[in-house]
Scaffold this active site. Sequence first.
Site, PDB file in Angstrom:
ATOM      1  CG  ASP A 179       7.863   4.744 -11.668  1.00 29.66           C
ATOM      2  OD1 ASP A 179       8.498   3.678 -11.774  1.00 29.66           O
ATOM      3  OD2 ASP A 179       6.617   4.806 -11.772  1.00 29.66           O
ATOM      4  CB  SER A 236      -0.956  -0.042   1.207  1.00 32.69           C
ATOM      5  OG  SER A 236      -1.921   0.972   1.136  1.00 32.69           O
ATOM      6  CE  LYS A 248      -4.906  -2.166   0.408  1.00 29.51           C
ATOM      7  NZ  LYS A 248      -5.368  -0.767   0.488  1.00 29.51           N
TER       8      LYS A 248
END
Length: 552
Positions: free
Chosen positions: A308, A297, A322
């Site tokens: 990224d 999460s 998740k």
Amino acid sequence: MKHRFALVAVLIIALSSLAGGLMGNSSVDQTAHGDFYSTLTEVLEVVQRDYVRSVGTDHLIYSAIKGMLRSLDPHSGFYDPKEFARLKEEQRSRYCGVGAAVRPLTGEGGRVVVVEPPAAGSPAARHGMRAGDVITHIEGVPIDSLSFDEVVNRRLRGLPGTWVNLTVERPGVFNPLHFRIERDEIPIVTVPYAFEIRPGVGYIKIDHFSESTAIELKKKLADLNAGALSGLILDLRNNLGGLLSQAIDVADLFLARGKLVVSTRGRTQASARFYRAPSGEKSRVPLVVLMNRQSASASEVVAGALQDHDRALIVGETSFGKGLVQSVYSLGNNTGMALTTARYYTPSGRLIQRDYSGSSTEYYFGSRKAGDGKPHDIKQTDSGRKVLGGGGITPDVVEPTLEPNRFQAVVISKRVFFEYSRRLTSGQVPAGHEFKLPLPVEESGVRIEKDPKSLPRPEITTAVLEDFREFLRSRRIDFTENDIKENTSFIERHIKQEVYTYFFGRQEGFKIAVSADNQLNKALEVLPQARLLMSTGRIGPRVGLPGADRFR
């Protein structure tokens, strides 16, 4: 009884109406569902009348609601009043109690022992409680038959300003001690460990994300003088997530202002949102992030954003996956509901959520490995590095968690080191007198507690290891001399971890625990690549897993 069932039916209808509104419908067709409500009420009446034992209506209706939400996805859920209160406590990063970290003395319940020095300023510390104290009675009532949950959440915790009376046994003290302690608000620490793991290299552990996490992290970075560090390891292993707002604030500490942290997409137009770093990078330091299969999460949001944007090297294992957004709603009777309303996507467009179409067992306990992402989930970082999506965050450097061998698994499961450390600290081992917790001394009629933190750091001797062998035999634990030889460093490390936790607090015990952490050592090994990544967006020579760049 009829009146009670009518109220239950009204509750279900109201909940269904709310769910219909959340899904974009203005109302629920009560006519179409009338038979359902009638059947449910009938079932409740029959269960209450004929079931083999009496069952509370609240339990039945709460179970029905939980079953309804569980059929949607693994993470939508209903919270009864007790569960909802605990959730709000965790999100607020505070609870009300005495401020002593305890664990069961034996088994899963009964007497509890204080496992580390109470935090300075906490009610327990102000009243003189200390590590090693065993709580035997609360309000004069023995707690031997109570569950751990009952002891902690219903007896030790309570409203601020209320008082609790504790009876305590202390090693080396013949008579029981009695404490009358006023409960107070206690902060729940979400960033428990921050220290230099080696000169110039910082280590910070985040346990979960609640209202205080970003503030705690900023303070830890300041305490470490992060701007002067040559590298920083951010440990998100076993971090199951928490508040999205805090994940964004944490990522903001390491990303340039305006950089996308995460986006959400759902069924409704309002669910499509983009969250960007609001204020900009505060810590310009080479960064390695540790992840494992229990990182989920909000921790995946942070790791995905840093990966990224080529801001951190990810080391460890593919995370849980998740990526469903739960909106939490307060309902009647102090209950609550978490309903999935969107999905998380990393800045490159990777879906964090993995497939949950199989069984719950497969979803929660099935194997996950690097490369679980589907080929169409391949995306690119800012510099063009390929990364995988659709199955959690895949690390740049794969380093599996080491599984314990047979002997290690046995002694850990039987709480051997916890029990043996109490034997040491209570002075029951003649060869280990330096491990004994100091007793109070009398000076001019004044009782003075000696601070364990002032003691020298004891080491495990051959004599202590021999006593440990005898302790294993007394516990009827089968072992061979080869088990001891092959696991000597493991045994010494775990005994020292427990003792140092008693003497000096959790962080000092934790330092001992991670000294042989293979994933942490791998993070230290690849820090030069993290420096290269921060400056160039590249991480040196690579070999490819299917469709993704990986550091060799």
